[in-house]
Scaffold this motif. Structure first.
Motif, mmCIF file in Angstrom:
data_model
loop_
_atom_site.group_PDB
_atom_site.id
_atom_site.type_symbol
_atom_site.label_atom_id
_atom_site.label_comp_id
_atom_site.label_asym_id
_atom_site.label_seq_id
_atom_site.Cartn_x
_atom_site.Cartn_y
_atom_site.Cartn_z
ATOM 1 N N ALA A 121 0.841 -1.208 0.000
ATOM 2 C CA ALA A 121 0.000 0.000 0.000
ATOM 3 C C ALA A 121 0.872 1.251 0.000
ATOM 4 C CB ALA A 121 -0.921 0.003 1.212
ATOM 5 N N GLN A 122 0.448 2.245 -0.767
ATOM 6 C CA GLN A 122 1.160 3.515 -0.867
ATOM 7 C C GLN A 122 0.173 4.653 -0.626
ATOM 8 O OE1 GLN A 122 4.432 4.323 -1.852
ATOM 9 N NE2 GLN A 122 5.020 2.200 -1.667
ATOM 10 N N ILE A 123 0.539 5.582 0.223
ATOM 11 C CA ILE A 123 -0.269 6.781 0.437
ATOM 12 C C ILE A 123 -0.096 7.685 -0.783
ATOM 13 C CG2 ILE A 123 1.565 7.964 1.736
ATOM 14 C CD1 ILE A 123 -2.090 8.290 2.645
ATOM 15 N N ASP A 124 -1.147 8.323 -1.224
ATOM 16 C CA ASP A 124 -1.097 9.223 -2.377
ATOM 17 C C ASP A 124 -0.771 10.632 -1.877
ATOM 18 O OD1 ASP A 124 -1.645 10.943 -4.536
ATOM 19 O OD2 ASP A 124 -3.203 9.606 -5.302
ATOM 20 N N GLY A 125 0.472 11.036 -2.035
ATOM 21 C CA GLY A 125 0.930 12.334 -1.548
ATOM 22 C C GLY A 125 0.183 13.509 -2.146
ATOM 23 N N ASN A 126 -0.211 13.392 -3.407
ATOM 24 C CA ASN A 126 -0.945 14.495 -4.039
ATOM 25 C C ASN A 126 -2.330 14.675 -3.417
ATOM 26 O OD1 ASN A 126 1.090 15.287 -5.873
ATOM 27 N ND2 ASN A 126 0.599 13.518 -7.126
ATOM 28 N N VAL A 127 -2.976 13.570 -3.057
ATOM 29 C CA VAL A 127 -4.276 13.652 -2.388
ATOM 30 C C VAL A 127 -4.104 14.290 -1.013
ATOM 31 C CG1 VAL A 127 -6.135 12.279 -1.353
ATOM 32 C CG2 VAL A 127 -5.352 11.776 -3.664
ATOM 33 N N VAL A 128 -3.071 13.867 -0.302
ATOM 34 C CA VAL A 128 -2.793 14.432 1.022
ATOM 35 C C VAL A 128 -2.553 15.936 0.913
ATOM 36 C CG1 VAL A 128 -1.170 14.430 2.956
ATOM 37 C CG2 VAL A 128 -1.933 12.265 1.964
ATOM 38 N N ALA A 129 -1.707 16.345 -0.020
ATOM 39 C CA ALA A 129 -1.413 17.773 -0.190
ATOM 40 C C ALA A 129 -2.672 18.549 -0.544
ATOM 41 C CB ALA A 129 -0.335 17.978 -1.260
ATOM 42 N N ARG A 140 -5.816 3.371 9.605
ATOM 43 C CA ARG A 140 -5.692 2.475 8.452
ATOM 44 C C ARG A 140 -5.865 3.212 7.132
ATOM 45 N NH1 ARG A 140 -4.927 -0.142 12.689
ATOM 46 N NH2 ARG A 140 -5.367 -2.346 12.907
ATOM 47 N N ARG A 141 -6.446 4.409 7.165
ATOM 48 C CA ARG A 141 -6.754 5.171 5.947
ATOM 49 C C ARG A 141 -6.380 6.639 6.150
ATOM 50 N NH1 ARG A 141 -10.005 1.210 6.977
ATOM 51 N NH2 ARG A 141 -10.854 -0.087 5.313
ATOM 52 N N TRP A 142 -6.076 7.319 5.022
ATOM 53 C CA TRP A 142 -5.739 8.733 5.092
ATOM 54 C C TRP A 142 -6.894 9.540 5.683
ATOM 55 C CZ3 TRP A 142 -3.213 12.649 6.219
ATOM 56 C CH2 TRP A 142 -3.561 13.923 5.801
ATOM 57 N N ALA A 143 -8.114 9.237 5.314
ATOM 58 C CA ALA A 143 -9.269 9.972 5.842
ATOM 59 C C ALA A 143 -9.314 9.893 7.372
ATOM 60 C CB ALA A 143 -10.569 9.441 5.237
ATOM 61 N N GLU A 144 -8.973 8.741 7.939
ATOM 62 C CA GLU A 144 -8.944 8.578 9.395
ATOM 63 C C GLU A 144 -7.817 9.404 10.015
ATOM 64 O OE1 GLU A 144 -8.402 4.395 9.956
ATOM 65 O OE2 GLU A 144 -10.396 3.897 9.204
ATOM 66 N N GLY A 159 5.869 16.182 3.274
ATOM 67 C CA GLY A 159 6.225 14.811 2.944
ATOM 68 C C GLY A 159 5.317 13.929 3.782
ATOM 69 N N ILE A 160 4.811 12.872 3.215
ATOM 70 C CA ILE A 160 3.901 11.971 3.923
ATOM 71 C C ILE A 160 4.322 10.536 3.615
ATOM 72 C CG2 ILE A 160 2.223 12.053 2.032
ATOM 73 C CD1 ILE A 160 1.146 11.767 5.681
ATOM 74 N N ALA A 161 4.260 9.683 4.628
ATOM 75 C CA ALA A 161 4.610 8.278 4.415
ATOM 76 C C ALA A 161 3.935 7.410 5.465
ATOM 77 C CB ALA A 161 6.120 8.080 4.480
ATOM 78 N N THR A 162 3.717 6.169 5.082
ATOM 79 C CA THR A 162 3.235 5.154 6.001
ATOM 80 C C THR A 162 4.139 3.939 5.899
ATOM 81 O OG1 THR A 162 1.760 4.131 4.371
ATOM 82 C CG2 THR A 162 0.827 5.879 5.756
ATOM 83 N N ALA A 163 4.122 3.128 6.942
ATOM 84 C CA ALA A 163 4.825 1.846 6.926
ATOM 85 C C ALA A 163 3.963 0.841 7.669
ATOM 86 C CB ALA A 163 6.198 1.975 7.574
ATOM 87 N N TYR A 164 3.932 -0.359 7.135
ATOM 88 C CA TYR A 164 3.086 -1.422 7.664
ATOM 89 C C TYR A 164 3.919 -2.362 8.525
ATOM 90 C CZ TYR A 164 0.051 -5.560 7.502
ATOM 91 O OH TYR A 164 -0.727 -6.649 7.814
ATOM 92 N N ALA A 165 3.412 -2.658 9.718
ATOM 93 C CA ALA A 165 4.049 -3.603 10.629
ATOM 94 C C ALA A 165 2.997 -4.641 11.030
ATOM 95 C CB ALA A 165 4.598 -2.882 11.850
ATOM 96 N N PRO A 166 2.935 -5.764 10.322
ATOM 97 C CA PRO A 166 1.854 -6.728 10.546
ATOM 98 C C PRO A 166 1.800 -7.295 11.964
ATOM 99 C CG PRO A 166 3.519 -7.662 9.084
ATOM 100 C CD PRO A 166 3.865 -6.213 9.286
ATOM 101 N N GLY A 167 2.931 -7.370 12.651
ATOM 102 C CA GLY A 167 2.946 -7.918 14.003
ATOM 103 C C GLY A 167 2.578 -6.921 15.085
ATOM 104 N N SER A 168 2.471 -5.664 14.724
ATOM 105 C CA SER A 168 2.187 -4.612 15.694
ATOM 106 C C SER A 168 0.685 -4.483 15.929
ATOM 107 C CB SER A 168 2.718 -3.275 15.160
ATOM 108 O OG SER A 168 2.191 -2.195 15.882
ATOM 109 N N LYS A 169 0.325 -4.083 17.122
ATOM 110 C CA LYS A 169 -1.099 -3.836 17.375
ATOM 111 C C LYS A 169 -1.593 -2.636 16.573
ATOM 112 C CE LYS A 169 -0.600 -1.004 21.546
ATOM 113 N NZ LYS A 169 -0.976 -0.867 22.946
ATOM 114 N N TYR A 170 -0.687 -1.738 16.153
ATOM 115 C CA TYR A 170 -1.071 -0.547 15.400
ATOM 116 C C TYR A 170 -1.167 -0.778 13.898
ATOM 117 C CZ TYR A 170 0.038 1.699 19.798
ATOM 118 O OH TYR A 170 0.076 2.056 21.108
ATOM 119 N N LYS A 171 -0.400 -1.709 13.383
ATOM 120 C CA LYS A 171 -0.358 -2.087 11.968
ATOM 121 C C LYS A 171 0.239 -1.026 11.037
ATOM 122 C CE LYS A 171 -2.569 -5.986 12.668
ATOM 123 N NZ LYS A 171 -1.773 -7.030 13.214
#
Length: 170
Positions: free
Chosen positions: A40-48, A119-123, A147-159
């Motif tokens: 999954a990739q966050i859309d930086g243009n949407v965020v901006a 889990r989502r940019w809207a959130e 600059g905007i970024a996300t990283a996924y950690a499947p083992g984390s409670k936060y994800k």
């Protein structure tokens, strides 16, 4: 019934119109895309666009996505995901001031939001808007770039771990 202030409806319309073309193949708007996967990739243009629309309501200048700030945000998000801890980006080589110095922008005013669990940019946007400290970052008076970024950690409670960097002009 909750009343909207004068600009509330305009903000909703502006964001909606700005995002009409930001639909992926399954017709889910990118700001509702679930970011709970390694691909999954966050859309930086949407965020901006969304942050700029929100800032306009508060008489702040618009922001644009910046590749250098995005790399900084990605380094922070990746570090938080590896550690499964938001505080990892507040320490050592992942601190914003250290990363800004490394790219030769140590004298540029910069602030950031670090968080996890959305889990989502809207959130994330709604959560940050409703938090005074996170909101102040999105509305930073000197900010013109993000600059905007996300990283996924499947083992984390936060994800999903998030970093938003807001900086002034170079």
């Amino acid at each position: 019934m909750k009343k909207f202030r004068g600009g509330g409806i305009a903000l909703v319309l502006a964001v909606g119109l700005a995002l009409v073309g930001c639909v992926n193949t399954d017709e889910t708007p990118s700001y509702y895309q679930n970011l709970e996967s390694h691909s999954a990739q966050i859309d930086g243009n949407v965020v901006a666009s969304m942050i700029s629309s929100y800032r306009a309501q508060k008489d702040r200048p618009p922001v644009s996505i910046d590749p250098t700030l995005t790399r900084i945000a990605q380094a922070q998000a990746d570090g938080m995901a590896r550690a499964e801890d938001v505080n990892a980006a507040r320490k050592g080589n992942l601190r914003l001031s250290v990363l800004m110095n490394e790219v030769g922008q140590g004298d540029v005013p910069a602030v950031n939001n670090l968080s996890a669990g959305y889990r989502r940019w809207a959130e994330a946007f709604s959560g940050w808007r409703d938090s005074p400290k996170h909101n102040a970052v999105m509305l930073d008076a000197e900010g013109t770039r993000i600059g905007i970024a996300t990283a996924y950690a499947p083992g984390s409670k936060y994800k999903v771990f998030w970093s938003l960097v807001v900086a002034g002009p170079r």
